[in-house]
Scaffold this motif. Structure first.
Motif, PDB file in Angstrom:
ATOM      1  N   ARG A   1     -90.104  19.385 -12.016  1.00 10.70           N
ATOM      2  CA  ARG A   1     -89.631  20.488 -12.862  1.00 10.70           C
ATOM      3  C   ARG A   1     -88.635  21.339 -12.078  1.00 10.70           C
ATOM      4  O   ARG A   1     -87.549  21.674 -12.557  1.00 10.70           O
ATOM      5  CB  ARG A   1     -90.810  21.339 -13.317  1.00 10.70           C
ATOM      6  CG  ARG A   1     -90.441  22.518 -14.229  1.00 10.70           C
ATOM      7  CD  ARG A   1     -91.601  23.475 -14.431  1.00 10.70           C
ATOM      8  NE  ARG A   1     -91.905  24.174 -13.196  1.00 10.70           N
ATOM      9  CZ  ARG A   1     -93.116  24.640 -12.865  1.00 10.70           C
ATOM     10  NH1 ARG A   1     -94.140  24.463 -13.673  1.00 10.70           N
ATOM     11  NH2 ARG A   1     -93.296  25.264 -11.713  1.00 10.70           N
ATOM     12  N   GLN A   2     -89.015  21.687 -10.851  1.00 14.04           N
ATOM     13  CA  GLN A   2     -88.165  22.525 -10.013  1.00 14.04           C
ATOM     14  C   GLN A   2     -86.824  21.834  -9.740  1.00 14.04           C
ATOM     15  O   GLN A   2     -85.767  22.462  -9.829  1.00 14.04           O
ATOM     16  CB  GLN A   2     -88.893  22.834  -8.696  1.00 14.04           C
ATOM     17  CG  GLN A   2     -88.251  23.902  -7.838  1.00 14.04           C
ATOM     18  CD  GLN A   2     -88.255  25.274  -8.487  1.00 14.04           C
ATOM     19  OE1 GLN A   2     -89.209  25.643  -9.188  1.00 14.04           O
ATOM     20  NE2 GLN A   2     -87.205  26.040  -8.275  1.00 14.04           N
TER      21      GLN A   2
ATOM     22  N   SER B   1     -79.001  11.516 -10.565  1.00 12.03           N
ATOM     23  CA  SER B   1     -78.944  10.064 -10.280  1.00 12.03           C
ATOM     24  C   SER B   1     -79.061   9.785  -8.797  1.00 12.03           C
ATOM     25  O   SER B   1     -79.794   8.894  -8.383  1.00 12.03           O
ATOM     26  CB  SER B   1     -77.626   9.445 -10.740  1.00 12.03           C
ATOM     27  OG  SER B   1     -77.411   9.718 -12.066  1.00 12.03           O
ATOM     28  N   THR B   2     -78.294  10.529  -8.017  1.00  8.74           N
ATOM     29  CA  THR B   2     -78.310  10.297  -6.568  1.00  8.74           C
ATOM     30  C   THR B   2     -79.710  10.486  -6.004  1.00  8.74           C
ATOM     31  O   THR B   2     -80.212   9.658  -5.239  1.00  8.74           O
ATOM     32  CB  THR B   2     -77.361  11.282  -5.854  1.00  8.74           C
ATOM     33  OG1 THR B   2     -76.084  11.205  -6.464  1.00  8.74           O
ATOM     34  CG2 THR B   2     -77.243  10.964  -4.369  1.00  8.74           C
ATOM     35  N   VAL B   3     -80.338  11.571  -6.387  1.00 12.64           N
ATOM     36  CA  VAL B   3     -81.663  11.863  -5.834  1.00 12.64           C
ATOM     37  C   VAL B   3     -82.708  10.875  -6.354  1.00 12.64           C
ATOM     38  O   VAL B   3     -83.521  10.361  -5.586  1.00 12.64           O
ATOM     39  CB  VAL B   3     -82.075  13.319  -6.137  1.00 12.64           C
ATOM     40  CG1 VAL B   3     -83.518  13.581  -5.724  1.00 12.64           C
ATOM     41  CG2 VAL B   3     -81.151  14.289  -5.408  1.00 12.64           C
TER      42      VAL B   3
ATOM     43  N   SER C   1     -86.278  20.967  -3.160  1.00 13.15           N
ATOM     44  CA  SER C   1     -86.888  20.185  -4.244  1.00 13.15           C
ATOM     45  C   SER C   1     -86.399  18.731  -4.230  1.00 13.15           C
ATOM     46  O   SER C   1     -87.196  17.811  -4.452  1.00 13.15           O
ATOM     47  CB  SER C   1     -86.648  20.833  -5.615  1.00 13.15           C
ATOM     48  OG  SER C   1     -85.272  20.944  -5.895  1.00 13.15           O
ATOM     49  N   SER C   2     -85.119  18.514  -3.922  1.00 14.53           N
ATOM     50  CA  SER C   2     -84.651  17.125  -3.906  1.00 14.53           C
ATOM     51  C   SER C   2     -85.288  16.367  -2.740  1.00 14.53           C
ATOM     52  O   SER C   2     -85.639  15.194  -2.872  1.00 14.53           O
ATOM     53  CB  SER C   2     -83.126  17.046  -3.848  1.00 14.53           C
ATOM     54  OG  SER C   2     -82.637  17.702  -2.705  1.00 14.53           O
ATOM     55  N   GLY C   3     -85.465  17.049  -1.613  1.00 14.48           N
ATOM     56  CA  GLY C   3     -86.148  16.430  -0.471  1.00 14.48           C
ATOM     57  C   GLY C   3     -87.549  15.995  -0.875  1.00 14.48           C
ATOM     58  O   GLY C   3     -87.989  14.883  -0.545  1.00 14.48           O
TER      59      GLY C   3
ATOM     60  N   ASP D   1     -83.327  23.254 -10.609  1.00 14.69           N
ATOM     61  CA  ASP D   1     -82.451  23.620  -9.499  1.00 14.69           C
ATOM     62  C   ASP D   1     -81.072  22.962  -9.654  1.00 14.69           C
ATOM     63  O   ASP D   1     -80.040  23.598  -9.412  1.00 14.69           O
ATOM     64  CB  ASP D   1     -83.041  23.167  -8.146  1.00 14.69           C
ATOM     65  CG  ASP D   1     -84.233  24.018  -7.712  1.00 14.69           C
ATOM     66  OD1 ASP D   1     -85.014  23.522  -6.871  1.00 14.69           O
ATOM     67  OD2 ASP D   1     -84.380  25.153  -8.201  1.00 14.69           O
ATOM     68  N   ALA D   2     -81.072  21.676 -10.036  1.00 15.91           N
ATOM     69  CA  ALA D   2     -79.799  20.957 -10.194  1.00 15.91           C
ATOM     70  C   ALA D   2     -78.967  21.603 -11.300  1.00 15.91           C
ATOM     71  O   ALA D   2     -77.741  21.683 -11.208  1.00 15.91           O
ATOM     72  CB  ALA D   2     -80.061  19.486 -10.494  1.00 15.91           C
ATOM     73  N   TYR D   3     -79.647  22.085 -12.324  1.00 20.53           N
ATOM     74  CA  TYR D   3     -78.979  22.792 -13.427  1.00 20.53           C
ATOM     75  C   TYR D   3     -78.429  24.139 -12.942  1.00 20.53           C
ATOM     76  O   TYR D   3     -77.273  24.489 -13.186  1.00 20.53           O
ATOM     77  CB  TYR D   3     -79.980  22.989 -14.571  1.00 20.53           C
ATOM     78  CG  TYR D   3     -79.638  24.065 -15.573  1.00 20.53           C
ATOM     79  CD1 TYR D   3     -80.315  25.285 -15.590  1.00 20.53           C
ATOM     80  CD2 TYR D   3     -78.639  23.870 -16.536  1.00 20.53           C
ATOM     81  CE1 TYR D   3     -80.014  26.272 -16.516  1.00 20.53           C
ATOM     82  CE2 TYR D   3     -78.330  24.849 -17.474  1.00 20.53           C
ATOM     83  CZ  TYR D   3     -79.020  26.058 -17.457  1.00 20.53           C
ATOM     84  OH  TYR D   3     -78.725  27.036 -18.373  1.00 20.53           O
ATOM     85  N   GLN D   4     -79.246  24.902 -12.229  1.00 22.91           N
ATOM     86  CA  GLN D   4     -78.819  26.223 -11.778  1.00 22.91           C
ATOM     87  C   GLN D   4     -77.651  26.121 -10.796  1.00 22.91           C
ATOM     88  O   GLN D   4     -76.792  27.005 -10.756  1.00 22.91           O
ATOM     89  CB  GLN D   4     -79.981  27.017 -11.163  1.00 22.91           C
ATOM     90  CG  GLN D   4     -81.112  27.290 -12.146  1.00 22.91           C
ATOM     91  CD  GLN D   4     -81.464  28.772 -12.295  1.00 22.91           C
ATOM     92  OE1 GLN D   4     -81.215  29.400 -13.333  1.00 22.91           O
ATOM     93  NE2 GLN D   4     -82.052  29.333 -11.246  1.00 22.91           N
TER      94      GLN D   4
END
Lengths: 253, 114, 309
Positions: A115-116, A205-207, A156-158, A120-123
């Motif tokens: 969710r985060q 996609s990358t993440v 979050s991506s990590g 986060d990617a949006y923000q």
């Protein structure tokens, strides 16, 4: 079945918000950040490790800070004397215009992180865009929020990668979380926000690739948050959040 | 002090180190922080993290509250070698000295029995 | 003998003992237990306050409370880090907490039942902690002393925000004031109990003082706390629940009533209102998080393998 029939919106009869109104727009983003902050606040003392607890708490504080700045500005624009607490504590579920994604429960850590990450990617896209706006208050808030969003996204991506490509169990949980939350993503790019979508998709996609996850296939999407047409979670969240002010109205705390 | 907890009558203060540990714990990292340009890095403490990125993020969150312009180094505790002037005899004999007791030393029985 | 002499010399000279110095067995054991229990207290202390984050009455209070609880997590971390220099691992210490073999400050075994409790905890509990903080920064063990210096720097706002919260309430409505009085009724005696048993009942005081692990006696600290706090309560218009509390001009201190030592030992032994809940909460968070920690470890291993290849 056409693509349109797979997007669930607020039903016929629900008034549409006036997206052209700056007040409404600012409040919507304030609501997003307040609700996310509140959800993260529920996790304090419950995280898998002390260091994670600290990181989530710091993130919650960042989101709360952005929400407060936006509510204050919205109140000034409106000019009816409503401050951050009037807007946060005395608006009903039907008046809250946060994204449905933000009100989803924490669930397990995979749900919280996915969710985060999606948010986060949006923000990151949102604040990058808003940092260039003419309105100085908004661009000022956006610049600060952008720095924080980059930091949040890295965290979050990590974790999406650690969980997606960790153990079989963590992979399964993360896959399920993505599957359940994906239906709340289209809403982020309604109306004028459509331009943010491609940047967001590239990040996701990358993440997801790095996490050995695939983009969920189910085309179904649920929208309506910006019209105050929420999932059943928000009411319960607000009941808890607003309880003190509603029980003891008009007092200083 | 206030966070000192007294031993109740009938209880013992001796603790055996627990051997019932589930799962692998994350390794320990030493954290060095340079608060601003012009001064050197200072050892500031330690934390646990599974990898360097997390260690750095955690170090920034915990030890600098994400202060801007602060430089952070993290080193796995096992990679830190030390000379200790007043070190106890048993450490002098070892070929390599590591700062932290916990990770690489065979602590003598009486000391290890906590 | 020479080692023991050198050890005591360093301490007597007000210098610090560092991790690889020779130290008596008792010193190491005492320190591990004391530092670990201090760390456990910070971490467990997140629960009673965390309980009100979702119900904070304003965004301002919500932010302050979240920040305070995060500080406590950080303090726990600094202290575990200090304890680990003595040859134990953090998860060993945590397991001892989970098994009930390690304890934490008894004050956190009481529930937070109204919003005023958040103010009272800041005012009385952090107030009690601060009473000895400066002394603790002078404790003989280097890593512990340095953690305390960091902690002290960050503590300044904790007590202030709690007291300020109560000022606001006590100057507010009758209902708010009654809530604050109810709060002090429940927390006053537990706060006095934070200073531990009277020194004649505390067998290790002499040794701890000689090793400069402990710098001031329990009774002296408790008296200091009462003297400081009673005028603060008066300012708020709140009455501590002690009919024997009164200023003694001859002694230059407040006289106060007898502590219920039965309650004190009952809570220390694990039978207070929230002991079981606090530990269960901690255990559950840890166990629920096992798959997360394992995933992170597995991912790190995979990445090392990939880089090595």
């Amino acid at each position: 079945m056409s693509a349109e029939q797979l997007v669930s919106k607020a039903p016929q009869g629900t008034p549409e918000p006036d997206h052209g109104d700056v007040f409404t727009m600012v409040v919507a983003h304030a609501d997003d950040n307040l609700v996310v902050s509140h959800r993260l606040g529920e996790l304090i003392s419950n995280a898998p490790e002390l260091e994670i607890d600290i990181a989530l708490g710091n993130t919650a504080l960042d989101h709360l800070g952005v929400a407060r700045a936006l509510y204050t500005y919205a109140g000034q624009i409106e000019g009816m004397g409503r401050g951050e607490d009037e807007l946060a504590m005395f608006r009903s579920e039907r008046e809250f215009t946060n994204l449905l994604l933000t009100e989803q429960p924490n669930g397990d850590f995979a749900h919280t992180i996915v969710r985060q990450f999606l948010f986060d990617a949006y923000q990151l896209q949102l604040w990058t865009d808003m940092a260039g706006w003419d309105d100085e208050t908004i661009s000022g808030i956006a610049e600060k929020a952008l720095k924080e969003a980059s930091y949040h996204l890295r965290f979050s991506s990590g974790w999406v990668m650690r969980l997606g490509d960790g153990t079989a169990e963590s992979h399964e949980r993360t896959k399920n979380a993505a599957k359940e939350l994906w239906k709340y993503t289209a809403e982020m790019f309604e109306g004028e926000r459509a331009s943010l979508r491609s940047g967001w998709e590239a990040t996701v996609s990358t993440v997801f690739d790095g996490a050995t996850l695939t983009i969920p296939e189910d085309p179904y999407q649920r929208t309506g948050g910006r019209s105050g047409f929420h999932t059943e979670h928000l009411g319960l969240l607000l009941a808890e959040m607003q309880w003190m002010q509603r029980s003891y109205p008009g007092l200083q705390w | 002090m206030t966070y000192e907890v007294p031993v109740a009558p009938g209880e013992t203060a001796d603790i055996e180190t627990s051997t019932d540990l589930s799962g692998e714990s994350w390794p320990m990292w030493e954290v060095f922080v340079r608060a601003r340009r012009g001064i050197s890095h200072v050892h500031i403490g330690s934390l646990h993290a599974p990898d360097p990125e997390t260690a750095l993020e955690n170090a920034r969150d915990v030890y600098t509250r994400r202060g801007e312009g602060v430089s952070v180094w993290v080193v796995p505790s096992t990679e830190l070698y030390a000379f200790e002037p007043d070190a106890a005899a048993e450490y002098v004999e070892a070929n390599e000295k590591v700062y932290r007791l916990a990770t690489t030393y065979d602590i003598p029985e009486e000391v290890g029995q906590m | 003998m020479a080692l023991e002499q050198r050890f005591q010399e360093i301490i007597d000279a007000e210098e610090k003992i560092e991790p690889t110095d020779w130290m008596p067995e008792g010193y190491r054991k005492t320190l591990i237990r004391q530092i670990a229990q201090h760390a456990h207290s910070e971490v467990i202390g997140m629960q009673p306050e965390g309980n009100w984050i979702t119900r904070a009455p304003s965004l301002h209070r919500k932010a302050i409370l979240m920040a305070k609880v995060q500080d406590e997590a950080g303090h726990g971390l600094y202290l575990y880090s200090a304890a680990e220099t003595l040859g134990v691992r953090r998860d060993e210490l945590q397991e001892l907490l989970h098994q009930g073999k390690h304890k934490y400050s008894s004050i956190f075994n009481y529930p937070t039942l109204n919003w005023a409790d958040i103010g009272t905890i800041g005012w009385l509990v952090d107030g009690a902690a601060i009473t000895n903080q400066v002394a603790l920064t002078r404790t003989s063990y280097g890593p512990y002393s340095r953690s305390m210096v960091r902690i002290c720097k960050e503590e300044s706002f904790h007590q202030r925000q709690g007291y300020e919260l109560l000022i606001r309430m006590c100057q507010g409505s009758e209902e708010q004031k009654a809530m604050a009085q109810d709060s002090i009724n429940r927390w006053w005696w537990p706060a006095l109990m934070m200073f531990g048993p009277t020194d004649s009942d505390s067998p290790h005081t002499e040794e701890s003082m000689r090793w400069k692990v402990k710098r001031v006696t329990n009774d002296d600290l408790r008296q200091q706390f009462v003297d400081m706090t009673v005028p603060q309560a008066e300012y708020l218009g709140l009455v501590p629940p002690d009919p024997d509390l009164k200023w003694n001009a001859e002694r230059g201190h407040y006289d106060f009533g007898d502590i219920d030592w039965d309650e004190f030992w009952r809570v220390v032994k694990g039978n207070g209102p929230m002991n079981r809940d606090r530990v269960a909460h901690k255990v559950r968070a840890w166990e629920d998080g096992a798959w997360v920690r394992e995933a992170a470890t597995a991912y790190a291993a995979k990445r090392s393998a990939r880089t090595a290849a």
